[in-house]
Design a protein around this motif. Structure first.
Motif, short mmCIF file in Angstrom:
data_model
loop_
_atom_site.label_atom_id
_atom_site.label_comp_id
_atom_site.label_asym_id
_atom_site.label_seq_id
_atom_site.Cartn_x
_atom_site.Cartn_y
_atom_site.Cartn_z
N PRO A 87 0.90 -1.43 -0.09
CA PRO A 87 -0.15 -0.08 -0.06
C PRO A 87 0.58 1.22 0.16
N LEU A 88 0.51 2.31 -0.65
CA LEU A 88 1.27 3.39 -0.86
C LEU A 88 0.14 4.63 -1.08
N PRO A 89 -0.24 5.13 0.18
CA PRO A 89 -1.36 6.05 0.17
C PRO A 89 -0.61 7.55 -0.39
N LEU A 90 -1.52 8.43 -0.68
CA LEU A 90 -1.16 9.88 -1.16
C LEU A 90 -0.53 10.35 0.38
N THR A 91 -0.13 11.72 0.02
CA THR A 91 0.29 12.48 1.10
C THR A 91 0.14 14.08 0.56
N PHE A 92 0.75 14.97 1.21
CA PHE A 92 0.38 16.35 0.93
C PHE A 92 1.74 16.84 -0.06
N TYR A 93 1.79 17.82 -0.66
CA TYR A 93 2.68 18.17 -1.76
C TYR A 93 3.82 18.61 -0.84
N PRO A 94 5.07 18.52 -1.08
CA PRO A 94 6.28 18.82 -0.02
C PRO A 94 6.45 20.16 0.07
N MET A 95 5.79 21.00 -0.95
CA MET A 95 6.22 22.52 -0.85
C MET A 95 5.17 23.36 -0.30
N THR A 96 3.88 22.54 0.23
CA THR A 96 2.92 23.40 0.81
C THR A 96 3.16 23.94 1.89
N LYS A 97 2.75 25.24 1.90
CA LYS A 97 3.00 26.13 2.93
C LYS A 97 1.77 26.34 3.61
N ASP B 187 -8.45 7.35 -2.49
CA ASP B 187 -7.68 8.27 -1.68
C ASP B 187 -7.69 9.44 -2.47
N THR B 188 -7.45 10.62 -1.58
CA THR B 188 -7.53 11.84 -2.19
C THR B 188 -6.55 12.77 -1.41
N LEU C 73 -9.95 15.94 10.63
CA LEU C 73 -10.44 15.40 9.52
C LEU C 73 -11.76 14.57 9.85
N ILE C 74 -12.87 14.74 8.89
CA ILE C 74 -14.12 14.06 9.11
C ILE C 74 -14.06 13.41 7.86
N ALA C 75 -13.78 12.11 7.73
CA ALA C 75 -13.63 11.41 6.13
C ALA C 75 -14.78 10.19 6.25
N GLN C 76 -15.02 9.96 5.06
CA GLN C 76 -15.93 8.85 4.61
C GLN C 76 -14.77 7.81 4.88
N ASN C 77 -15.40 6.51 5.08
CA ASN C 77 -14.57 5.28 5.39
C ASN C 77 -13.80 4.94 4.12
N GLN C 78 -12.65 4.82 4.53
CA GLN C 78 -11.54 4.69 3.36
C GLN C 78 -11.63 3.19 2.70
N TYR C 79 -11.52 2.66 1.57
CA TYR C 79 -11.45 1.22 0.72
C TYR C 79 -10.14 1.12 0.45
N THR C 80 -9.08 1.93 1.09
CA THR C 80 -7.74 1.41 0.75
C THR C 80 -7.06 1.35 1.92
N ILE C 81 -5.95 0.21 1.92
CA ILE C 81 -5.23 0.23 2.84
C ILE C 81 -4.10 1.20 3.06
N ILE C 82 -4.10 1.83 4.43
CA ILE C 82 -3.40 2.86 4.79
C ILE C 82 -2.84 2.52 6.11
N PRO C 83 -1.46 2.01 6.10
CA PRO C 83 -0.74 1.62 7.21
C PRO C 83 -0.70 2.87 8.28
N ASN C 84 -0.69 2.45 9.52
CA ASN C 84 -0.76 3.84 10.54
C ASN C 84 -1.85 4.93 10.16
N ASN C 85 -2.87 4.49 9.87
CA ASN C 85 -4.14 5.37 9.60
C ASN C 85 -4.69 6.27 10.90
N PHE C 86 -5.31 7.27 10.70
CA PHE C 86 -5.92 7.96 11.82
C PHE C 86 -6.83 7.13 12.53
N GLU C 87 -7.08 7.25 13.83
CA GLU C 87 -7.79 6.51 14.63
C GLU C 87 -9.24 7.25 15.17
N HIS C 88 -10.49 6.57 14.63
CA HIS C 88 -11.45 7.34 15.13
C HIS C 88 -11.86 7.93 16.27
#
Length: 227
Positions: A23-33, A137-138, A151-166
């Protein structure tokens, strides 16, 4: 050959390949300020709609309908910020029983918010909604906690290691009713302090496990283990 899988197909494939895929989830852009802003919005929902077209009706209708309904729920919360953008608006009129975007009591536009304005809204929100993306993923899923909103998110259907906890570092919902219950509890019943704690935990968790550097290291280490 590539095709989008339905949620049911995705779950089936995930079970079959659970021990083979990486699994390789997305992340944020490195240059995001990010600039910390005063929390002037209770909850925000910023999304782009792709109205169903004759060619892609089956692929787009669920996203169009789901995000429209989410926007109507969020707009009922005092001091909420809702912005829908869309393209090809003429397609909206081609099919029956599709709500007309311009009839909504919140802002719609043919263009998305500029990225810096989008980040400013997230930073000014106590919480923000992340709907499932076209690929499940988004980037929004990671940008919300980065900006210090819960973060208020719809249940994810991807595998996210160390995901956020409800209820610890994020809030998850599987239905519109569950989202309504979450918003009612935190914003209408006076439990915003709990929400701000979740936002704080979410940002800390993101920095600990989900930065672009973590993703790069994960890829490198995964390759090393297989060569």
């Amino acid at each position: 050959y590539f095709k989008f899988l339905s949620i049911e197909e995705t779950i089936k494939v995930r079970k079959v390949l659970a021990n083979k895929i990486l699994p390789l989830p997305l992340t944020f852009y490195p240059m995001t300020k990010i600039k910390d802003e005063e929390k002037i919005y209770s909850v925000s929902f910023i999304a782009r709609l792709s109205p169903p077209s004759i060619v892609r009706i089956l692929g787009n209708y669920y996203s169009f309908s789901s995000r429209s309904k989410l926007a109507k729920i969020v707009s009922k919360i005092p001091k909420s910020f809702v912005h829908l953008s869309y393209s090809g608006a003429k397609n909206v009129y081609r099919l029956p029983n599709i709500p007309i975007l311009t009839s909504y009591p919140f802002k719609t536009s043919s263009y998305p918010l500029p990225f810096n304005h989008y980040l400013q809204i997230l930073s000014s929100s106590k919480a923000s909604i992340a709907p499932v993306g076209n690929g499940y993923d988004t980037y929004r899923y990671w940008e919300i906690p980065l900006c210090g909103a819960a973060l208020i998110a719809q249940n994810q259907y991807t595998i996210i290691p160390n995901n956020f906890e409800h209820k610890k570092s994020a809030l998850f919902f599987g239905s519109l009713k569950e989202l309504e219950d979450i918003l009612e509890y935190y914003f209408l019943e006076g439990n915003e302090e709990e929400l701000l704690k979740i936002a704080e935990n979410g940002r800390r968790h993101l920095i600990q496990y989900h930065t672009p550097q973590h993703r790069a290291n994960y890829v490198i280490e995964s390759i090393k283990r297989r060569i």
